[in-house]
Scaffold this active site. Structure first.
Site, PDB file in Angstrom:
ATOM      1  N   GLY A 216      12.844  53.215  41.664  1.00 43.08           N
ATOM      2  CA  GLY A 216      12.990  51.833  41.195  1.00 43.08           C
ATOM      3  C   GLY A 216      12.641  50.848  42.282  1.00 43.08           C
ATOM      4  O   GLY A 216      12.030  51.214  43.284  1.00 43.08           O
ATOM      5  N   ASN A 217      12.992  49.603  42.094  1.00 42.42           N
ATOM      6  CA  ASN A 217      12.748  48.585  43.118  1.00 42.42           C
ATOM      7  C   ASN A 217      13.887  47.579  43.098  1.00 42.42           C
ATOM      8  O   ASN A 217      14.757  47.632  42.228  1.00 42.42           O
ATOM      9  CB  ASN A 217      11.390  47.900  42.883  1.00 42.42           C
ATOM     10  N   SER A 218      13.880  46.662  44.068  1.00 38.31           N
ATOM     11  CA  SER A 218      15.055  45.794  44.229  1.00 38.31           C
ATOM     12  C   SER A 218      14.954  44.458  43.502  1.00 38.31           C
ATOM     13  O   SER A 218      15.697  43.537  43.823  1.00 38.31           O
ATOM     14  CB  SER A 218      15.349  45.552  45.707  1.00 38.31           C
ATOM     15  N   SER A 219      14.108  44.337  42.500  1.00 41.35           N
ATOM     16  CA  SER A 219      14.017  43.052  41.792  1.00 41.35           C
ATOM     17  C   SER A 219      15.332  42.751  41.074  1.00 41.35           C
ATOM     18  O   SER A 219      15.859  43.578  40.339  1.00 41.35           O
ATOM     19  CB  SER A 219      12.877  43.108  40.769  1.00 41.35           C
TER      20      SER A 219
END
Ligand code: CTP
Length: 416
Positions: A216-219
């Protein structure tokens, strides 16, 4: 010489509702800010609020009579007149009880009547103990109020009445005042996106390896949600495709929840048909695992040593939207986002300009990320690059203000 009455601009009329919480004394500071900046303020406390700060204080500070009851000055019908004539109703502190009464639509005191008759924007600034704020009943009441377009501010986090700390503190009077001014400002503006259908993607996609693990990513989704809130406030009909965001639904937007890049792709394409504007604010994974295990991967499955994860490309949704728009010959405006870092060969803007050309979108909103910038923060600093060569710098501002600047650029692009 005094100017004729007709030349004197009418002072904005504000009803300040005060709930029965210890933070009621802070509403006196809010009242002072409004009166000193030329607002005409009527204070409507609840009966409980008068236990904390008496009517004499409110009356002296506002220069008006003060009552919590519908039975005073009946001939003047204050329970209807106050709400109808107000330009803004702000409730601070909004207690759990007051939020519940407003959500249900009770009319058991003057403030509840004002809330029922008001047709102007309403801002509520909650203050209560953390347990009360997090109770499912309060959560449901806040969601119902926000659904109706009422601006319920998030409480501040910090020291509460006793030794306990947590979310539930009344936001600072200056923060409430600023939020009220921006709501008043918005109400005065034309709904310049009225009738425009927009699709916005927000958040960050997750590509699962097994039922519990993902890439995933940190958005945080804050910028995409701010875009949805501001577009709805400016009259647009908004579909928000939300990937793994834990923020309250923006008032007035239809929220479609997705997890992976492929789910986001399908949802965005389905809703983009017939939309005038599509904004890709989501951080979409470029790669996903080739295999998805149906059961949790155990260490013993690989003999205790990690297996390499084979990845494959996901579709580039933004590029697909542009291709589809061009093939259809439509004038849909497609907006991309680019979170970039500079490197020895190119600046953030160099990367942005190259990406705008590569993606073929109408506008690309470029921001620098890393070192506390971009992800998860409440403000942002961007450059909006246009395919026609325009470059609009939006200096550090709230994500709401950045969202407004993006919509201004979209409107300029549509009226070319
Ligand atoms: N985007 C998309 N589909 C993807 C990846 C990105 O639609 N699979 C969109 C994002 O929503 C954003 C824009 O493309 O609006 C730019 O995202 P970014 O990750 O910066 O683009 P990439 O093409 O992946 O760029 P890079 O070469 O920097 O990896």
């Amino acid at each position: 010489m005094t100017a004729p009455a007709s030349d004197t601009p009418r002072r904005p009329s504000v009803v300040l509702g005060v709930g029965g919480g210890i933070a009621a004394y802070k509403a006196a500071e809010l009242l002072r800010r409004f009166t000193e900046s030329g607002h005409d303020v009527t204070v409507v406390p609840t009966r409980a609020a008068l236990h904390f700060v008496g009517a004499a204080t409110w009356s002296a500070l506002s220069g008006k009579p003060v009552s919590a009851e519908v039975w005073d000055d009946v001939a003047d019908v204050p329970h209807v007149r106050l709400g109808q004539q107000a330009d803004l109703v702000v409730v601070a502190p909004a207690t759990a009880d007051l939020l519940a009464r407003a959500a249900v639509g009770l009319a058991d005191d003057l403030l509840a009547n004002v809330l029922l008759t008001a047709r102007c924007p309403v801002v509520m600034a909650p203050a209560m103990h953390t347990e009360m704020w997090q109770h499912p009943a309060t959560v449901a009441n806040v969601a119902a109020l926000r659904d109706r377009g009422i601006v319920v501010l998030d409480p501040a986090v910090g020291r509460l009445t006793g030794a306990d700390t947590g979310p539930g503190r009344l936001p600072e009077p200056q923060a409430i005042y600023d939020a009220c001014l921006s709501v008043l400002d918005r109400a005065r503006r034309d709904p310049d996106l009225s009738g425009v259908r927009v699709v916005i993607s927000a958040g960050g996609t997750r590509e699962h390896l097994d039922p519990v693990r993902f890439l995933g990513n940190s958005s945080s989704g804050k910028q995409g949600y701010a875009l949805a809130t501001t577009a709805a406030a400016r009259g647009a009909s908004v579909v928000l495709v939300s990937a793994n965001v834990s923020l309250p639904d923006p008032a007035g937007a239809t929220v479609v929840r997705v997890t992976s890049a492929e789910e986001l792709r399908q949802a965005v394409h389905a809703h983009a048909i017939g939309a005038e504007v599509v904004v890709m604010a989501a951080a979409v994974a470029d790669f996903r695992p080739v295999d998805l295990a149906t059961h949790k991967i155990k260490k013993k499955d690989t003999g205790g040593v990690p297996d390499p994860i084979a990845l494959e490309r996901t579709a580039d949704v933004l590029a697909e939207l542009v291709a589809r728009r061009d093939a259809a010959g439509s004038d849909q405006v497609v907006v991309g986002f680019a979170a970039e870092t500079g490197d020895p060969d190119a600046t953030v803007l160099d990367h942005g300009r190259a990406k705008l050309v590569r993606k073929g979108c109408d506008l690309l909103v470029v921001n620098e990320v890393g070192a506390g910038k971009g992800f998860g923060t409440d403000d942002n600093e961007v450059v909006i690059l246009g395919a026609d060569g325009t470059e609009v710098l939006v200096a550090r501002a709230s994500k709401g203000a950045v969202a407004d600047a993006v919509w201004d650029s979209v409107i300029a692009r549509r009226s070319r």
